[in-house]
Write a protein that holds these residues in place. Structure first.
Motif, PDB file in Angstrom:
ATOM      1  N   GLY A  55       0.786  -1.232   0.000  1.00 17.62           N
ATOM      2  CA  GLY A  55       0.000   0.000   0.000  1.00 17.62           C
ATOM      3  C   GLY A  55       0.811   1.272   0.000  1.00 17.62           C
ATOM      4  O   GLY A  55       0.253   2.347   0.247  1.00 17.62           O
ATOM      5  N   TYR A  56       2.123   1.208  -0.258  1.00 23.11           N
ATOM      6  CA  TYR A  56       2.938   2.425  -0.289  1.00 23.11           C
ATOM      7  C   TYR A  56       2.727   3.168  -1.605  1.00 23.11           C
ATOM      8  O   TYR A  56       2.443   2.578  -2.646  1.00 23.11           O
ATOM      9  CB  TYR A  56       4.419   2.090  -0.121  1.00 23.11           C
ATOM     10  N   VAL A  57       2.916   4.474  -1.573  1.00 21.91           N
ATOM     11  CA  VAL A  57       2.845   5.301  -2.776  1.00 21.91           C
ATOM     12  C   VAL A  57       4.225   5.325  -3.418  1.00 21.91           C
ATOM     13  O   VAL A  57       5.215   5.703  -2.778  1.00 21.91           O
ATOM     14  CB  VAL A  57       2.381   6.733  -2.435  1.00 21.91           C
ATOM     15  N   VAL A  58       4.301   4.932  -4.668  1.00 25.18           N
ATOM     16  CA  VAL A  58       5.590   4.875  -5.354  1.00 25.18           C
ATOM     17  C   VAL A  58       5.810   6.157  -6.132  1.00 25.18           C
ATOM     18  O   VAL A  58       4.864   6.871  -6.505  1.00 25.18           O
ATOM     19  CB  VAL A  58       5.648   3.661  -6.311  1.00 25.18           C
ATOM     20  N   ARG A  59       7.073   6.451  -6.392  1.00 21.44           N
ATOM     21  CA  ARG A  59       7.430   7.661  -7.112  1.00 21.44           C
ATOM     22  C   ARG A  59       7.123   7.493  -8.600  1.00 21.44           C
ATOM     23  O   ARG A  59       6.959   6.396  -9.108  1.00 21.44           O
ATOM     24  CB  ARG A  59       8.916   7.954  -6.909  1.00 21.44           C
ATOM     25  N   GLU A  60       7.080   8.636  -9.296  1.00 20.53           N
ATOM     26  CA  GLU A  60       6.758   8.619 -10.723  1.00 20.53           C
ATOM     27  C   GLU A  60       7.805   7.832 -11.513  1.00 20.53           C
ATOM     28  O   GLU A  60       7.481   7.124 -12.467  1.00 20.53           O
ATOM     29  CB  GLU A  60       6.656  10.052 -11.252  1.00 20.53           C
ATOM     30  N   GLU A  61       9.080   7.981 -11.100  1.00 22.01           N
ATOM     31  CA  GLU A  61      10.142   7.278 -11.831  1.00 22.01           C
ATOM     32  C   GLU A  61      10.134   5.776 -11.559  1.00 22.01           C
ATOM     33  O   GLU A  61      10.868   5.024 -12.196  1.00 22.01           O
ATOM     34  CB  GLU A  61      11.517   7.860 -11.478  1.00 22.01           C
ATOM     35  N   ASP A  62       9.302   5.349 -10.592  1.00 21.35           N
ATOM     36  CA  ASP A  62       9.198   3.925 -10.279  1.00 21.35           C
ATOM     37  C   ASP A  62       7.969   3.298 -10.925  1.00 21.35           C
ATOM     38  O   ASP A  62       7.423   2.318 -10.413  1.00 21.35           O
ATOM     39  CB  ASP A  62       9.136   3.718  -8.762  1.00 21.35           C
ATOM     40  N   ASP A  63       7.543   3.855 -12.045  1.00 21.11           N
ATOM     41  CA  ASP A  63       6.380   3.306 -12.745  1.00 21.11           C
ATOM     42  C   ASP A  63       6.679   1.869 -13.167  1.00 21.11           C
ATOM     43  O   ASP A  63       7.594   1.606 -13.948  1.00 21.11           O
ATOM     44  CB  ASP A  63       6.061   4.161 -13.971  1.00 21.11           C
ATOM     45  N   ILE A  64       5.902   0.931 -12.664  1.00 20.48           N
ATOM     46  CA  ILE A  64       6.225  -0.478 -12.871  1.00 20.48           C
ATOM     47  C   ILE A  64       5.982  -0.918 -14.315  1.00 20.48           C
ATOM     48  O   ILE A  64       6.680  -1.798 -14.835  1.00 20.48           O
ATOM     49  CB  ILE A  64       5.424  -1.358 -11.878  1.00 20.48           C
ATOM     50  N   ASP A  65       5.010  -0.299 -14.987  1.00 19.52           N
ATOM     51  CA  ASP A  65       4.752  -0.651 -16.389  1.00 19.52           C
ATOM     52  C   ASP A  65       5.945  -0.277 -17.269  1.00 19.52           C
ATOM     53  O   ASP A  65       6.345  -1.030 -18.165  1.00 19.52           O
ATOM     54  CB  ASP A  65       3.485   0.036 -16.891  1.00 19.52           C
ATOM     55  N   ARG A  66       6.488   0.914 -17.021  1.00 17.67           N
ATOM     56  CA  ARG A  66       7.668   1.329 -17.800  1.00 17.67           C
ATOM     57  C   ARG A  66       8.863   0.446 -17.493  1.00 17.67           C
ATOM     58  O   ARG A  66       9.620   0.070 -18.394  1.00 17.67           O
ATOM     59  CB  ARG A  66       7.991   2.796 -17.483  1.00 17.67           C
ATOM     60  N   LYS A  67       9.042   0.078 -16.217  1.00 16.73           N
ATOM     61  CA  LYS A  67      10.143  -0.809 -15.844  1.00 16.73           C
ATOM     62  C   LYS A  67      10.003  -2.172 -16.518  1.00 16.73           C
ATOM     63  O   LYS A  67      10.993  -2.756 -16.978  1.00 16.73           O
ATOM     64  CB  LYS A  67      10.177  -0.977 -14.326  1.00 16.73           C
ATOM     65  N   MET A  68       8.774  -2.686 -16.571  1.00 14.21           N
ATOM     66  CA  MET A  68       8.550  -3.981 -17.216  1.00 14.21           C
ATOM     67  C   MET A  68       8.844  -3.907 -18.714  1.00 14.21           C
ATOM     68  O   MET A  68       9.400  -4.840 -19.293  1.00 14.21           O
ATOM     69  CB  MET A  68       7.107  -4.424 -16.987  1.00 14.21           C
ATOM     70  N   SER A  69       8.466  -2.792 -19.332  1.00  9.18           N
ATOM     71  CA  SER A  69       8.743  -2.618 -20.762  1.00  9.18           C
ATOM     72  C   SER A  69      10.243  -2.579 -21.024  1.00  9.18           C
ATOM     73  O   SER A  69      10.742  -3.192 -21.987  1.00  9.18           O
ATOM     74  CB  SER A  69       8.083  -1.334 -21.267  1.00  9.18           C
ATOM     75  N   GLU A  70      10.986  -1.862 -20.162  1.00 12.56           N
ATOM     76  CA  GLU A  70      12.441  -1.810 -20.317  1.00 12.56           C
ATOM     77  C   GLU A  70      13.060  -3.190 -20.102  1.00 12.56           C
ATOM     78  O   GLU A  70      14.007  -3.571 -20.795  1.00 12.56           O
ATOM     79  CB  GLU A  70      13.020  -0.808 -19.316  1.00 12.56           C
ATOM     80  N   LEU A  71      12.512  -3.937 -19.139  1.00 13.58           N
ATOM     81  CA  LEU A  71      13.028  -5.281 -18.887  1.00 13.58           C
ATOM     82  C   LEU A  71      12.807  -6.192 -20.090  1.00 13.58           C
ATOM     83  O   LEU A  71      13.701  -6.961 -20.476  1.00 13.58           O
ATOM     84  CB  LEU A  71      12.354  -5.870 -17.647  1.00 13.58           C
ATOM     85  N   GLN A  72      11.635  -6.107 -20.714  1.00 11.89           N
ATOM     86  CA  GLN A  72      11.347  -6.921 -21.891  1.00 11.89           C
ATOM     87  C   GLN A  72      12.254  -6.551 -23.056  1.00 11.89           C
ATOM     88  O   GLN A  72      12.715  -7.419 -23.802  1.00 11.89           O
ATOM     89  CB  GLN A  72       9.877  -6.768 -22.274  1.00 11.89           C
ATOM     90  N   ASP A  73      12.526  -5.260 -23.225  1.00 15.91           N
ATOM     91  CA  ASP A  73      13.423  -4.817 -24.303  1.00 15.91           C
ATOM     92  C   ASP A  73      14.837  -5.354 -24.084  1.00 15.91           C
ATOM     93  O   ASP A  73      15.499  -5.808 -25.028  1.00 15.91           O
ATOM     94  CB  ASP A  73      13.444  -3.291 -24.378  1.00 15.91           C
ATOM     95  N   THR A  74      15.312  -5.297 -22.832  1.00 16.52           N
ATOM     96  CA  THR A  74      16.654  -5.809 -22.529  1.00 16.52           C
ATOM     97  C   THR A  74      16.717  -7.322 -22.737  1.00 16.52           C
ATOM     98  O   THR A  74      17.707  -7.844 -23.251  1.00 16.52           O
ATOM     99  CB  THR A  74      17.045  -5.470 -21.085  1.00 16.52           C
ATOM    100  N   ALA A  75      15.648  -8.031 -22.338  1.00 14.75           N
ATOM    101  CA  ALA A  75      15.618  -9.482 -22.537  1.00 14.75           C
ATOM    102  C   ALA A  75      15.650  -9.833 -24.019  1.00 14.75           C
ATOM    103  O   ALA A  75      16.342 -10.775 -24.435  1.00 14.75           O
ATOM    104  CB  ALA A  75      14.376 -10.069 -21.868  1.00 14.75           C
ATOM    105  N   ALA A  76      14.922  -9.091 -24.840  1.00 12.93           N
ATOM    106  CA  ALA A  76      14.936  -9.336 -26.287  1.00 12.93           C
ATOM    107  C   ALA A  76      16.310  -9.034 -26.878  1.00 12.93           C
ATOM    108  O   ALA A  76      16.810  -9.769 -27.745  1.00 12.93           O
ATOM    109  CB  ALA A  76      13.862  -8.477 -26.966  1.00 12.93           C
ATOM    110  N   GLU A  77      16.937  -7.965 -26.405  1.00  9.66           N
ATOM    111  CA  GLU A  77      18.279  -7.625 -26.878  1.00  9.66           C
ATOM    112  C   GLU A  77      19.289  -8.702 -26.493  1.00  9.66           C
ATOM    113  O   GLU A  77      20.165  -9.065 -27.281  1.00  9.66           O
ATOM    114  CB  GLU A  77      18.708  -6.278 -26.290  1.00  9.66           C
TER     115      GLU A  77
END
Length: 217
Positions: A55-77
């Motif tokens: 239930g904590y409020v996360v910061r804008e830079e901790d957007d989990i959707d964006r992090k997941m997208s970056e993780l998928q891009d790195t995995a594909a690379e």
């Protein structure tokens, strides 16, 4: 030996082998950095997910959707980097021909020995014995080379027993390897590589697995 070897420049050929090894080392270093990035991204996502769960409020830079997208891009690379491309050769391998010498049309093929790895889905570790299976990527077991040898090293993690660490065995094929006299209830590190790999591109390659032996009932 059907190819007229006398038309090849041995010094240039050795330079090509050196270039090929250097290119693969650069590729392995690049893959290592990608793997570190994957691990860091996974850990960051786990921390953010835990905050959201509690239930904590996360910061804008901790957007989990964006992090997941970056993780998928790195995995594909990382997956794309596993495909070996052609070796960029800047040397001519054939002596310059004169009018008196007719150089035939030659084709040079370099055989790449793939790294040996553990078949993790087949390896079984009991209380005092381990059954380890190994394989080579994209190579069937029926294609074993009889003169190929592999070394398996194993040791107990965080153990004060001196005679139970840094032991090794040499096997002549990569099917089932049985290791006996293990200590029950201990975490073991098993590492495999080729014996005498100094002339191979993957000379520094090793594969490692960690398995815990069952407690002695």
């Amino acid at each position: 030996m059907s190819v007229p070897v006398q038309n090849l420049d041995p010094q240039r050929f050795m330079r090509v082998k050196c270039d090929a090894k250097s290119q693969v080392r650069v590729q392995l270093a690049y893959q290592t950095e990608l793997l570190k990035k994957l691990v860091r991204s996974k850990e960051e996502i786990a921390v953010i997910a835990d905050k959201i769960h509690h239930g904590y409020v996360v910061r804008e830079e901790d957007d989990i959707d964006r992090k997941m997208s970056e993780l998928q891009d790195t995995a594909a690379e990382f997956e794309n980097s596993l495909l070996l491309g052609p070796v960029h050769n800047r040397h001519k391998l054939i002596f310059e021909a004169t009018e008196a010498v007719v150089v035939p049309r030659l084709t040079l093929e370099l055989k790449l020995k793939k790294p040996v790895i553990f078949a993790r889905d087949l390896c079984v570790v009991l209380s005092k014995v381990a059954y380890l299976y190994c394989r080579i990527e994209e190579q069937e077991q029926e294609q074993d080379e009889p003169d190929e040898e592999f070394q398996i090293q194993y040791k107990v993690q965080n153990s004060e027993i001196p005679d139970a660490s840094n032991q090794s065995i040499v096997c002549a094929f990569y099917r089932a390897v049985i290791i006996r006299n293990l200590i029950p209830g201990k975490l073991y590190e098993f590492t495999i590589n080729r014996v005498n790999p100094c002339y191979l591109v993957y000379s520094k390659w090793t594969d490692t697995i960690w398995c815990t032996t069952s407690p002695d009932c």
